[in-house]
Enzyme design. Structure first.
Site, PDB file in Angstrom:
ATOM      1  N   TYR A 267      -2.549  -0.321  10.253  1.00 46.66           N
ATOM      2  CA  TYR A 267      -2.469  -0.664   8.836  1.00 46.66           C
ATOM      3  C   TYR A 267      -1.114  -0.266   8.254  1.00 46.66           C
ATOM      4  CZ  TYR A 267      -3.817  -0.770   3.878  1.00 46.66           C
ATOM      5  OH  TYR A 267      -3.893  -1.036   2.525  1.00 46.66           O
TER       6      TYR A 267
ATOM      7  N   SER B   1       0.854  -1.185   0.000  1.00 49.78           N
ATOM      8  CA  SER B   1       0.000   0.000   0.000  1.00 49.78           C
ATOM      9  C   SER B   1       0.889   1.234   0.000  1.00 49.78           C
ATOM     10  CB  SER B   1      -0.897   0.016   1.237  1.00 49.78           C
ATOM     11  OG  SER B   1      -1.539   1.268   1.395  1.00 49.78           O
TER      12      SER B   1
END
Length: 258
Positions: free
Chosen positions: A154, A142
């Site tokens: 995350y 990501s």
């Protein structure tokens, strides 16, 4: 159009029930590969069922919790029972968690880590023994793994996935297995659909191309990294983010000076 040379290759895609994973599965089938699509659902999702109906020999579905080592072992045994050699693995499955730094708990970090990092590790450990020279692994990171993105659990998981990917590229290289990472930016998926409007607006303001990306745009890069066309590419990290991670925050300064 030049062929990606994926005909006849067998690839496992995790998190294929929707979004990027579903796009990867579909484009792989269209490129001539055999796809083993996995996700949490017991039954094959409708869009994969439609794809399987049109290409019955090109797509199989298996239920899999990527954080469950026994599930990976079962998947490997199922593939071996069919006499298939595995040519590719896409560790696409992932979850998000949006707690800020001072609000996040250790449990938050552990829950995201189990899926986003440990899940990829378990997949590599279980399936690498079935791969020969010329095989490839693609881990889906990501833009959060390239920046100081605000959701700490995350972000930490995607930075950890980068480390796992580099170690895997180093250790599996002598076996002729390549390992690369793609880092999507704001891609239109079910996961990003839950983001606040303010998040979308701010992200678009930081994206030089000025738009969100599509799952197919990520899948196209994944297919390249799985294909023999990238045969001398390993340990690479490719942002698929419209330039969001490339300017180091300078875009906001540039925009303010206009």
């Amino acid at each position: 159009m030049a062929s990606l040379q994926l005909e006849g290759r067998t690839v496992v895609v995790t998190g294929a029930g929707q979004g990027q994973g579903a796009a990867e599965a579909r484009l792989l089938v269209e490129a001539g590969a055999r796809v083993i699509a996995t996700d949490l659902a017991a039954e094959m999702p409708a869009h994969l069922a439609a794809l399987s109906a049109s290409s019955p020999d090109a797509l199989a579905y298996r239920q899999l919790d990527v954080a469950d080592a026994s599930g990976w072992s079962d998947l490997g045994g199922w593939i071996e029972s069919r006499g298939w050699q595995l040519d590719g693995l896409v560790n696409n499955a992932g979850i998000t968690q949006r707690s800020r730094l001072l609000d996040a708990s250790v449990a938050d970090l552990q829950r995201v880590y189990e899926i986003n990092v440990a899940g990829a590790l378990l997949g590599i450990q279980a399936l690498t023994p079935m791969m020969g020279r010329g095989s490839a692994i693609v881990n889906v990171g990501s833009v959060a793994g390239l920046t100081a993105h605000y959701p700490v659990a995350y972000t930490a998981s995607k930075w950890a996935l980068r480390g796992l990917s580099h170690v895997a590229a180093m250790e599996l290289g002598p076996r002729g297995i390549r390992v690369n990472t793609v880092h999507p930016g704001f891609i239109e998926t079910a996961m990003t659909a839950s983001a606040k409007p303010e998040f979308r607006q701010a992200t678009l303001a930081e994206t030089p191309l000025g738009r969100t990306g599509s799952a197919e745009e990520v899948a196209g890069v994944v297919l390249f990294l799985l294909s023999p066309l990238s045969s001398f590419v390993t340990g690479a990290e490719i942002p698929v983010d419209g330039g969001q991670s490339g300017h180091g925050g300078a875009k906001s300064v540039s925009d303010a000076m206009r």
